[in-house]
Write a protein that holds these residues in place. Structure first.
Motif: not given
Length: 280
Positions: A28, A31, A51-54, A266, A268, A270
């Motif tokens: 990440w 990114r 936004s894919w990061l929790q 945004t 997600r 792989k």
């Protein structure tokens, strides 16, 4: 303290590049750096871009990037904090398209086109293998080296047989070639093609302009080395079959940071690539 039996300047160069890769390769990180391209962002604005990061994943990543000197945190008030690149972080961004160019030419293609950001992450994963930088440096400098001789240079204080696990990994990744057990090792076309990438990382990690990459003593070009076989200067030298056609400056894309996400920031991502290397 020296990490290899290479000359001090080379040893320091490899150590800087290894440290630089350790900063940017964790998942990440690239990114997040790309998401910060542009004006400073508040935490909520940045979180919306990745936004894919929790919940709870972004803060420690930002802290590590701040600690590495790539991102700056500015506290305007207790409730208003913004993030942006430092000068060092901004200087890293032009290195990323160099990695994309190498990946497009040398990594096997998936069923469909991959976003450039995934090309970057795949390439960085290969370069972060243990001892990879030192092995690649030695093979570039000496062309062909036996496993035992390579071990004396790369890991002089260790049992020489410990060189084989990282060597086998680099062969599996397609960066190193050998003709078989007991035969010397050499760079593959993909490994040799890393010159612009490793030269750029070396220049950036030393705080130099990326223009200095072409003058790198190992990865720069041209290098004054004897030709492997005689040829006439009045005739064009044939290109070895194993090497892909050279890219021309005109064909290089005019990259913008936003272009590295082909489907938007945004999308997600792989799953991480397997340990055996991407698409080889």
């Amino acid at each position: 303290m020296a990490i290899t039996a290479l000359p001090p300047d080379t040893d320091a160069d490899i150590a800087r590049v290894t440290e630089a890769l350790a900063m940017i390769t964790p998942r990440w990180n690239v990114r997040i750096l790309l998401a910060l391209s542009g004006p400073p962002l508040r935490y909520s604005e940045l979180a919306a871009k990745v936004s894919w990061l929790q919940n709870g994943q972004l803060h420690p990543k930002l802290k590590s990037l701040c600690d590495a000197g790539l991102v700056e945190r500015t506290e305007h008030t207790a409730r208003h904090v913004s993030y942006r690149h430092t000068e060092r972080g901004a200087a890293l961004l032009p290195v990323l398209p160099v990695i994309v160019t190498w990946a497009e030419e040398h990594l096997e293609k998936a069923d469909g086109p991959l976003p450039a950001i995934e090309q970057i992450e795949d390439g960085l994963t290969l370069l972060t293998r243990r001892h990879a930088a030192a092995i690649l440096w030695v093979l570039k400098s000496r062309q062909e080296v036996s496993g035992r001789a390579l071990a004396r240079i790369v890991m002089p204080s260790s049992d020489w047989t410990n060189i084989y696990p990282p060597l086998r990994q680099l062969v599996a990744d397609g960066l190193v070639d050998t003709d078989g057990i007991g035969q010397p090792y050499r760079l593959s076309a993909a490994g040799d093609g890393l010159g612009p990438v490793l030269g750029a990382l070396s220049a950036w990690s030393a705080g130099q302009s990326l223009d200095q990459a072409a003058q790198h003593p190992v990865w720069g070009h041209p290098q004054a080395k004897p030709a492997p076989r005689p040829w006439l200067s009045s005739q064009p030298r044939p290109t070895p079959a194993a090497l892909p056609p050279a890219r021309t400056t005109a064909s290089s894309p005019a990259w913008h940071h936003r272009d590295l996400f082909s489907h938007g920031t945004t999308a997600r991502p792989k799953a991480a690539i397997p340990a055996g290397g991407p698409r080889r």
